[in-house]
Design an enzyme around this catalytic site. Structure first.
Site, PDB file in Angstrom:
ATOM      1  N   SER A 246      -7.011 -67.239  14.871  1.00  0.00           N
ATOM      2  CA  SER A 246      -6.506 -66.662  14.355  1.00  0.00           C
ATOM      3  C   SER A 246      -7.905 -66.505  12.805  1.00  0.00           C
ATOM      4  CB  SER A 246      -5.876 -68.349  13.036  1.00  0.00           C
ATOM      5  OG  SER A 246      -5.360 -67.922  12.167  1.00  0.00           O
ATOM      6  N   GLY A 278      -2.017 -64.648  14.617  1.00  0.00           N
ATOM      7  CA  GLY A 278      -3.854 -64.484  14.719  1.00  0.00           C
ATOM      8  C   GLY A 278      -4.827 -62.983  13.933  1.00  0.00           C
ATOM      9  N   GLU A 317       3.402 -63.068  16.575  1.00  0.00           N
ATOM     10  CA  GLU A 317       3.756 -64.111  15.555  1.00  0.00           C
ATOM     11  C   GLU A 317       2.853 -64.485  14.731  1.00  0.00           C
ATOM     12  OE1 GLU A 317       5.325 -67.572  19.069  1.00  0.00           O
ATOM     13  OE2 GLU A 317       3.605 -68.117  18.569  1.00  0.00           O
ATOM     14  N   PRO A 318       3.176 -63.494  14.005  1.00  0.00           N
ATOM     15  CA  PRO A 318       1.832 -63.758  12.609  1.00  0.00           C
ATOM     16  C   PRO A 318       2.267 -64.373  11.432  1.00  0.00           C
ATOM     17  CG  PRO A 318       3.268 -61.709  12.056  1.00  0.00           C
ATOM     18  CD  PRO A 318       4.157 -62.277  13.687  1.00  0.00           C
ATOM     19  N   CYS A 388     -12.584 -85.830  -6.345  1.00  0.00           N
ATOM     20  CA  CYS A 388     -13.896 -87.150  -6.363  1.00  0.00           C
ATOM     21  C   CYS A 388     -14.846 -87.458  -5.188  1.00  0.00           C
ATOM     22  CB  CYS A 388     -13.535 -88.535  -6.356  1.00  0.00           C
ATOM     23  SG  CYS A 388     -12.237 -88.677  -8.204  1.00  0.00           S
ATOM     24  N   GLU A 389     -15.391 -85.914  -4.157  1.00  0.00           N
ATOM     25  CA  GLU A 389     -15.523 -85.567  -4.010  1.00  0.00           C
ATOM     26  C   GLU A 389     -16.730 -84.275  -4.084  1.00  0.00           C
ATOM     27  OE1 GLU A 389     -13.740 -86.485  -0.087  1.00  0.00           O
ATOM     28  OE2 GLU A 389     -14.056 -84.774   0.209  1.00  0.00           O
ATOM     29  N   TYR A 418      -1.879 -71.140   4.424  1.00  0.00           N
ATOM     30  CA  TYR A 418      -2.573 -72.323   4.865  1.00  0.00           C
ATOM     31  C   TYR A 418      -3.056 -72.548   3.811  1.00  0.00           C
ATOM     32  CZ  TYR A 418      -2.094 -69.818   9.163  1.00  0.00           C
ATOM     33  OH  TYR A 418      -1.403 -69.756  10.375  1.00  0.00           O
TER      34      TYR A 418
HETATM   35  N1  LLP Z   1       1.263 -68.386  16.981  1.00  0.00           N
HETATM   36  C1  LLP Z   1       1.116 -69.553  17.130  1.00  0.00           C
HETATM   37  C2  LLP Z   1       1.195 -70.231  18.506  1.00  0.00           C
HETATM   38  C3  LLP Z   1       0.031 -70.602  16.096  1.00  0.00           C
HETATM   39  O1  LLP Z   1      -0.687 -71.654  16.750  1.00  0.00           O
HETATM   40  C4  LLP Z   1      -0.389 -69.499  15.462  1.00  0.00           C
HETATM   41  C5  LLP Z   1      -1.422 -70.616  14.428  1.00  0.00           C
HETATM   42  C6  LLP Z   1       0.103 -68.963  14.797  1.00  0.00           C
HETATM   43  C7  LLP Z   1       0.681 -68.028  15.608  1.00  0.00           C
HETATM   44  C8  LLP Z   1       0.224 -68.038  13.030  1.00  0.00           C
HETATM   45  O2  LLP Z   1      -1.493 -67.544  13.720  1.00  0.00           O
HETATM   46  P1  LLP Z   1      -1.600 -66.712  12.252  1.00  0.00           P
HETATM   47  O3  LLP Z   1      -1.305 -64.496  12.262  1.00  0.00           O
HETATM   48  O4  LLP Z   1      -1.768 -67.013  11.180  1.00  0.00           O
HETATM   49  O5  LLP Z   1      -2.969 -66.257  12.745  1.00  0.00           O
HETATM   50  N2  LLP Z   1      -5.719 -73.333   9.404  1.00  0.00           N
HETATM   51  C9  LLP Z   1      -6.395 -72.530   9.816  1.00  0.00           C
HETATM   52  C10 LLP Z   1      -5.306 -71.773  10.689  1.00  0.00           C
HETATM   53  C11 LLP Z   1      -4.642 -72.334  11.542  1.00  0.00           C
HETATM   54  C12 LLP Z   1      -3.755 -70.969  12.955  1.00  0.00           C
HETATM   55  C13 LLP Z   1      -2.865 -72.320  13.739  1.00  0.00           C
HETATM   56  N3  LLP Z   1      -1.959 -71.390  14.669  1.00  0.00           N
HETATM   57  C14 LLP Z   1      -6.616 -71.137   9.047  1.00  0.00           C
HETATM   58  O6  LLP Z   1      -6.248 -72.136   7.792  1.00  0.00           O
HETATM   59  O7  LLP Z   1      -7.576 -70.329   9.195  1.00  0.00           O
END
Ligand code: LLP
Length: 459
Positions: A246, A278, A317-318, A388-389, A418
């Site tokens: 990502s 990603g 899958e964005p 509190c940290e 996120y």
């Molecule tokens: N497809 C799959 C299988 C995934 O695991 C993810 C994200 C996506 C699509 C979407 O990815 P994106 O387009 O949003 O980059 N919490 C972290 C990001 C974790 C991403 C997990 N999987 C952050 O805040 O940077």
């Protein structure tokens, strides 16, 4: 202001005291004659007064535009990764704009179904799908299941042949769900391609809890088993899936992944290939990311060059690229503390509970005052929350205008992905409300939690 998701070099690169680069604001943002920021035709400080703080403000036109970009770039099948931000209104919006939805837990599945998204437009992910999650997905007939492990293959096989779980007779006399149609499945492959992003959000490398490794031979064995199940009419094996990580700015790793996967994928003659999500987004002045269309065209070109047939449905899958820069978070400044010889701490009324990304990944953000959104920001400060940290930092090195004062509304842009989805109730802080704004109107799509909500599960 127009939204740029890449493209021309930001003019402010290198000077942290310059105003926030307009490309980091939601698409319909404008600064009025007195310098105040409006989004969706509404003054955001007025929103803070009306709805309280902290507050997530999403620009609905921006969300819709990004979904349309995705559909235009990738075509039918492109899925919104709901983990980035999910509520009923968001699921509906993505569905209305023609995206499929990627859900990775029973909870995300539940929200998408509740929102009225047709089950056949859902893609179920997860490295540890439970019997219950798989059975629920099978019963409603989700469009795709992305298989992640040999245990999951066993589980699906067992569930589909279990007369106690699904009624195997055509009449459904038992009242149990009837045996679902053969589910369409993809195999998740880890291609062994590393991306330059935070190690916690890298997923395409060999050493990963996700998917079937290409290098280890697991991918070949998984494909053999799924082909066997398909021959027996248990599943329909439609494709291969690979997600690299990502917040990826470079397109080269996606091209590399296609090159690595092609020799494995092409001979299978399967109709679908998914490159995961990603695509990165700029968070701070000076960052740039490729636009959605360029991501899609690079992947397509790589597929063609690698000998993957044009008839294959290549999709993605964005998550982040759809929602991140659609939102800003509004906070109210509560204290300003000068620590001589060190720094000035500006405390706001939220923190790591509404945006854990700085703590988890060291992620950077900009901060600004919406009452003078285009102003220079000569004063270095640290924006911290109310938890509190010491680690409760929102913007480690922020710059603000000289006249910042207690009571000001302070905003951080690019908080649409996120943030809310990873929010917590740490220190029993209620989670913020979420607004969608468009055409001069604001609607609450997730109400603010109350103190009563904090004890609603306590017995
Ligand atoms: N497809 C799959 C299988 C995934 O695991 C993810 C994200 C996506 C699509 C979407 O990815 P994106 O387009 O949003 O980059 N919490 C972290 C990001 C974790 C991403 C997990 N999987 C952050 O805040 O940077």
């Amino acid at each position: 202001m127009s939204q740029t998701s890449g493209g021309a070099a930001p003019p402010t690169q290198g000077d942290p005291t310059a105003p926030v680069f307009p490309g980091l604001f939601p698409m319909t943002s404008e600064v009025d004659a007195s310098g105040r920021l409006r989004v969706g035709g509404i003054d955001v400080i007025d929103l803070a007064e009306r709805f309280g703080t902290p507050l997530f403000v999403y620009d609905e036109a921006h969300l819709r535009a990004r979904c349309r970009d995705a559909v235009e770039a990738w075509g039918d099948g492109v899925a919104y990764a709901t983990k980035a931000f999910l509520c009923v209104a968001m699921a509906r919006l993505a569905n209305e704009e023609g995206m499929y939805l990627d859900v990775s837990t029973g909870g995300e599945l539940h929200v998408a179904l509740l929102a009225g998204v047709p089950a056949d437009r859902l893609v179920l992910h997860g490295n540890n799908k439970s019997d219950e999650e798989l059975a629920a997905a099978l019963a409603v007939g989700v469009g795709r299941i992305v298989i992640d492990s040999f245990d999951e293959i066993d589980r699906i096989e067992r569930l589909l042949s279990d007369p106690l779980r699904f009624d195997q007779t055509p009449s459904a006399a038992s009242g149990r769900p009837t045996l679902p149609q053969r589910p369409k499945v993809l195999a998740r492959i880890t291609p062994g391609v590393e991306v330059h992003t935070h190690e916690f959000v890298r997923t395409g490398q060999d050493d990963s809890k996700f998917g079937f490794g290409l290098a280890s031979g697991a991918a070949v064995r998984a494909v053999d088993r799924l082909s066997e199940l398909a021959r027996h009419g248990v599943v329909e094996f439609v494709g291969i899936h690979a997600h690299l990580g990502s917040q990826v700015f470079a397109l080269a790793p996606f091209v590399k992944a296609i090159e690595v996967l092609a020799g494995f994928f092409a001979p299978l003659g399967l109709p679908e290939l998914v490159v995961g999500g990603g695509l990165g987004v700029p968070y701070v002045n000076g960052e740039e990311a490729p636009p959605m269309a360029q991501w899609a065209s690079s992947v397509r070109l790589a597929c063609r060059n690698a000998g993957i047939a044009d008839s294959v449905r290549v999709t993605a899958e964005p998550g982040r690229a759809i929602v991140a820069s659609a939102a800003i978070t509004l906070y109210r400044v509560g204290t300003v503390k000068d620590v001589p010889g060190h720094r000035t701490y500006v405390s706001v009324d939220g923190g790591m509970s509404d945006n854990p990304r700085p703590v988890l990944y060291g992620s950077g953000y900009e901060a600004f005052l919406p009452r003078e959104a285009g102003a220079a920001r000569p004063v270095p400060i640290r924006v911290v929350g109310k938890h509190c940290e010491t680690g409760d930092v929102l913007v480690s090195e922020a710059y603000v205008p000289e006249d910042l004062a207690v009571g000001d509304i302070l905003a951080t842009p690019v908080t649409g992905a996120y943030g809310h989805s990873m929010a917590s109730n740490y220190n029993k802080v209620p989670r913020p409300a979420v607004l969608f704004v468009a055409n001069g109107e604001a609607r609450t799509v997730v109400r603010r939690e109350t103190f009563d909500d904090l004890v609603r599960l306590d017995l």
